[in-house]
Design a protein around this motif. Sequence first.
Motif, PDB file in Angstrom:
ATOM      1  N   LYS A  30      12.632  -5.242  -2.064  1.00 14.84           N
ATOM      2  CA  LYS A  30      13.460  -5.090  -3.264  1.00 14.84           C
ATOM      3  C   LYS A  30      12.844  -5.967  -4.348  1.00 14.84           C
ATOM      4  CE  LYS A  30      18.005  -4.013  -1.307  1.00 14.84           C
ATOM      5  NZ  LYS A  30      19.426  -4.458  -1.196  1.00 14.84           N
ATOM      6  N   SER A  31      12.614  -5.368  -5.496  1.00 12.81           N
ATOM      7  CA  SER A  31      11.957  -6.113  -6.574  1.00 12.81           C
ATOM      8  C   SER A  31      12.795  -6.092  -7.843  1.00 12.81           C
ATOM      9  CB  SER A  31      10.567  -5.525  -6.874  1.00 12.81           C
ATOM     10  OG  SER A  31       9.749  -5.541  -5.721  1.00 12.81           O
ATOM     11  N   ASN A  32      12.658  -7.149  -8.610  1.00  9.87           N
ATOM     12  CA  ASN A  32      13.261  -7.184  -9.941  1.00  9.87           C
ATOM     13  C   ASN A  32      12.279  -7.846 -10.893  1.00  9.87           C
ATOM     14  OD1 ASN A  32      13.934  -9.763  -8.540  1.00  9.87           O
ATOM     15  ND2 ASN A  32      14.792 -10.277 -10.547  1.00  9.87           N
ATOM     16  N   THR A  33      12.365  -7.450 -12.158  1.00 11.79           N
ATOM     17  CA  THR A  33      11.422  -7.965 -13.148  1.00 11.79           C
ATOM     18  C   THR A  33      12.101  -8.976 -14.054  1.00 11.79           C
ATOM     19  OG1 THR A  33      11.937  -6.105 -14.609  1.00 11.79           O
ATOM     20  CG2 THR A  33      10.021  -5.884 -13.160  1.00 11.79           C
ATOM     21  N   VAL A  34      11.291  -9.939 -14.506  1.00 18.28           N
ATOM     22  CA  VAL A  34      11.787 -10.999 -15.376  1.00 18.28           C
ATOM     23  C   VAL A  34      10.884 -11.061 -16.602  1.00 18.28           C
ATOM     24  CG1 VAL A  34      12.293 -13.458 -15.602  1.00 18.28           C
ATOM     25  CG2 VAL A  34      12.654 -12.311 -13.400  1.00 18.28           C
ATOM     26  N   GLN A  64      15.763  -6.800   5.330  1.00 13.51           N
ATOM     27  CA  GLN A  64      15.711  -7.045   6.772  1.00 13.51           C
ATOM     28  C   GLN A  64      14.916  -5.950   7.481  1.00 13.51           C
ATOM     29  OE1 GLN A  64      16.564  -9.910   8.059  1.00 13.51           O
ATOM     30  NE2 GLN A  64      17.154 -10.518   5.985  1.00 13.51           N
ATOM     31  N   LYS A  65      14.944  -4.755   6.924  1.00 10.33           N
ATOM     32  CA  LYS A  65      14.110  -3.685   7.474  1.00 10.33           C
ATOM     33  C   LYS A  65      12.644  -4.037   7.303  1.00 10.33           C
ATOM     34  CE  LYS A  65      13.296   1.314   7.216  1.00 10.33           C
ATOM     35  NZ  LYS A  65      13.641   2.580   6.523  1.00 10.33           N
ATOM     36  N   GLY A  66      12.306  -4.577   6.128  1.00 11.20           N
ATOM     37  CA  GLY A  66      10.929  -5.003   5.883  1.00 11.20           C
ATOM     38  C   GLY A  66      10.541  -6.184   6.747  1.00 11.20           C
ATOM     39  N   ARG A  67      11.474  -7.083   6.941  1.00  8.57           N
ATOM     40  CA  ARG A  67      11.230  -8.253   7.789  1.00  8.57           C
ATOM     41  C   ARG A  67      10.948  -7.813   9.226  1.00  8.57           C
ATOM     42  NH1 ARG A  67      15.742 -13.006   8.603  1.00  8.57           N
ATOM     43  NH2 ARG A  67      14.440 -14.541   9.691  1.00  8.57           N
ATOM     44  N   LEU A  68      11.686  -6.809   9.679  1.00  7.26           N
ATOM     45  CA  LEU A  68      11.460  -6.272  11.019  1.00  7.26           C
ATOM     46  C   LEU A  68      10.099  -5.589  11.097  1.00  7.26           C
ATOM     47  CD1 LEU A  68      12.539  -5.682  13.852  1.00  7.26           C
ATOM     48  CD2 LEU A  68      13.663  -3.639  12.931  1.00  7.26           C
ATOM     49  N   PHE A  69       9.725  -4.908  10.012  1.00  5.89           N
ATOM     50  CA  PHE A  69       8.418  -4.249   9.950  1.00  5.89           C
ATOM     51  C   PHE A  69       7.299  -5.286  10.034  1.00  5.89           C
ATOM     52  CE2 PHE A  69       4.972  -2.977   6.920  1.00  5.89           C
ATOM     53  CZ  PHE A  69       4.352  -2.047   7.731  1.00  5.89           C
ATOM     54  N   ILE A  70       7.457  -6.400   9.324  1.00  5.20           N
ATOM     55  CA  ILE A  70       6.462  -7.477   9.387  1.00  5.20           C
ATOM     56  C   ILE A  70       6.379  -8.025  10.806  1.00  5.20           C
ATOM     57  CG2 ILE A  70       5.969  -9.849   8.639  1.00  5.20           C
ATOM     58  CD1 ILE A  70       7.020  -9.102   5.894  1.00  5.20           C
ATOM     59  N   TYR A  71       7.544  -8.246  11.410  1.00  2.00           N
ATOM     60  CA  TYR A  71       7.591  -8.790  12.779  1.00  2.00           C
ATOM     61  C   TYR A  71       6.825  -7.888  13.749  1.00  2.00           C
ATOM     62  CZ  TYR A  71       9.553  -9.592  17.438  1.00  2.00           C
ATOM     63  OH  TYR A  71       9.713  -9.801  18.784  1.00  2.00           O
ATOM     64  N   GLU A  72       7.112  -6.573  13.687  1.00  2.73           N
ATOM     65  CA  GLU A  72       6.443  -5.640  14.598  1.00  2.73           C
ATOM     66  C   GLU A  72       4.941  -5.567  14.319  1.00  2.73           C
ATOM     67  OE1 GLU A  72       7.750  -4.388  17.115  1.00  2.73           O
ATOM     68  OE2 GLU A  72       9.920  -4.424  16.815  1.00  2.73           O
ATOM     69  N   SER A  73       4.576  -5.594  13.043  1.00  5.86           N
ATOM     70  CA  SER A  73       3.159  -5.497  12.664  1.00  5.86           C
ATOM     71  C   SER A  73       2.390  -6.728  13.124  1.00  5.86           C
ATOM     72  CB  SER A  73       3.024  -5.337  11.149  1.00  5.86           C
ATOM     73  OG  SER A  73       3.672  -4.158  10.710  1.00  5.86           O
ATOM     74  N   LEU A  74       2.966  -7.905  12.921  1.00  8.09           N
ATOM     75  CA  LEU A  74       2.293  -9.134  13.326  1.00  8.09           C
ATOM     76  C   LEU A  74       2.260  -9.272  14.850  1.00  8.09           C
ATOM     77  CD1 LEU A  74       3.585 -11.737  10.704  1.00  8.09           C
ATOM     78  CD2 LEU A  74       1.419 -10.487  10.740  1.00  8.09           C
ATOM     79  N   TYR A  77       0.852  -1.176   0.000  1.00  8.70           N
ATOM     80  CA  TYR A  77       0.000   0.000   0.000  1.00  8.70           C
ATOM     81  C   TYR A  77       0.896   1.236   0.000  1.00  8.70           C
ATOM     82  CZ  TYR A  77      -4.385  -2.504   0.770  1.00  8.70           C
ATOM     83  OH  TYR A  77      -5.485  -3.300   0.609  1.00  8.70           O
ATOM     84  N   SER A  78       0.390   2.318  -0.557  1.00  8.22           N
ATOM     85  CA  SER A  78       1.210   3.515  -0.788  1.00  8.22           C
ATOM     86  C   SER A  78       1.878   4.040   0.479  1.00  8.22           C
ATOM     87  CB  SER A  78       0.348   4.619  -1.418  1.00  8.22           C
ATOM     88  OG  SER A  78      -0.767   4.917  -0.589  1.00  8.22           O
ATOM     89  N   LYS A  79       1.202   3.910   1.635  1.00 10.61           N
ATOM     90  CA  LYS A  79       1.794   4.447   2.878  1.00 10.61           C
ATOM     91  C   LYS A  79       3.036   3.687   3.311  1.00 10.61           C
ATOM     92  CE  LYS A  79      -1.307   1.817   5.943  1.00 10.61           C
ATOM     93  NZ  LYS A  79      -2.302   1.919   7.037  1.00 10.61           N
ATOM     94  N   HIS A  80       3.231   2.484   2.747  1.00  5.70           N
ATOM     95  CA  HIS A  80       4.398   1.684   3.116  1.00  5.70           C
ATOM     96  C   HIS A  80       5.492   1.707   2.043  1.00  5.70           C
ATOM     97  CE1 HIS A  80       2.081   0.352   6.468  1.00  5.70           C
ATOM     98  NE2 HIS A  80       1.249  -0.393   5.761  1.00  5.70           N
ATOM     99  N   LYS A  81       5.173   2.315   0.917  1.00  7.16           N
ATOM    100  CA  LYS A  81       6.165   2.374  -0.161  1.00  7.16           C
ATOM    101  C   LYS A  81       7.260   3.390   0.171  1.00  7.16           C
ATOM    102  CE  LYS A  81       3.041   1.053  -3.921  1.00  7.16           C
ATOM    103  NZ  LYS A  81       2.374   1.477  -5.184  1.00  7.16           N
ATOM    104  N   GLY A  82       8.431   3.179  -0.384  1.00  3.52           N
ATOM    105  CA  GLY A  82       9.529   4.119  -0.206  1.00  3.52           C
ATOM    106  C   GLY A  82      10.213   4.027   1.145  1.00  3.52           C
TER     107      GLY A  82
END
Length: 266
Positions: free
Chosen positions: A209-213, A232-242, A199-204
């Motif tokens: 990290k994404s790549n296209t194929v 790992q920053k995102g992983r920490l964000f998931i951990y705190e959110s859950l 969602y836009s509030k979590h972007k940036g």
Amino acid sequence: MNQLVFKSNDQVVTSSRNIARDFDKQHRHVLEAIDAIKGVAENWADLFFQTTYTHEQNKQQYRQYLMNRDGFTLLVMGFTGKKAMQFKMNYMKAFNQMEQQLKELNKPSYMIDDPIKRAEIWITEQKEKKELETKNLVLEQRVSEYEPKITYLDEILKSTDSVTVSQIAEDYGMTGQEMNKLLNQIGIQYKMGGQWLLYSKHKGNGYTKSNTVDITHTDGRRSVKMHTKWTQKGRLFIYESLKEQGVLPLMEIRLNSKNKLDGVKS
């Protein structure tokens, strides 16, 4: 009568000052003789121990040597004369007597013939045993209190690689699909065109990290597939959110259970 020998560190010893006094020699000459032995006796350090004493008049400290029976024997073997021989005999007798006393004190209670002494030593042994057990228990508790407990958060912080959602899901005992749905339910991501997007509030925020194929289908059509990994920053964000939702990784659940169990035991 002046004391000839005494106990020090569970050994029977005498001092260089005693030798100077009883063999009628200047203390500095006795020290010189001991220093000379140091240059030729390989086991010198097992025989002599340098210490200090405080002079009774000027209150200054000076060096002296303590020596066990072997050190004494090596030092005085060159001393001659009737008086010297008598003091040698006196010292050897004193060494023998005190060494015997020391053996009796250190003898296990079951080896002592005298029933009263045997009982006294047994009581002392039991007290020492109890004290040692207590010290060990205290030390064991201290170790358990300060023992580093590896948490899921530690695992996140020590890693630098990006991970897939399936890898994160595995930490929670879920499948990748279940984790994606859960992240959707708590407002982190949504699905569009077969892709999960933040969602836009979590972007940036550096969470992913994404790549296209480029994909060529069997019918010749070409399309683009995006592969997204969580930093790992995102992983920490998931951990705190859950965690806010009461959802914890398996590692943390096991650790919490262990801590509760330890609390019950204590």
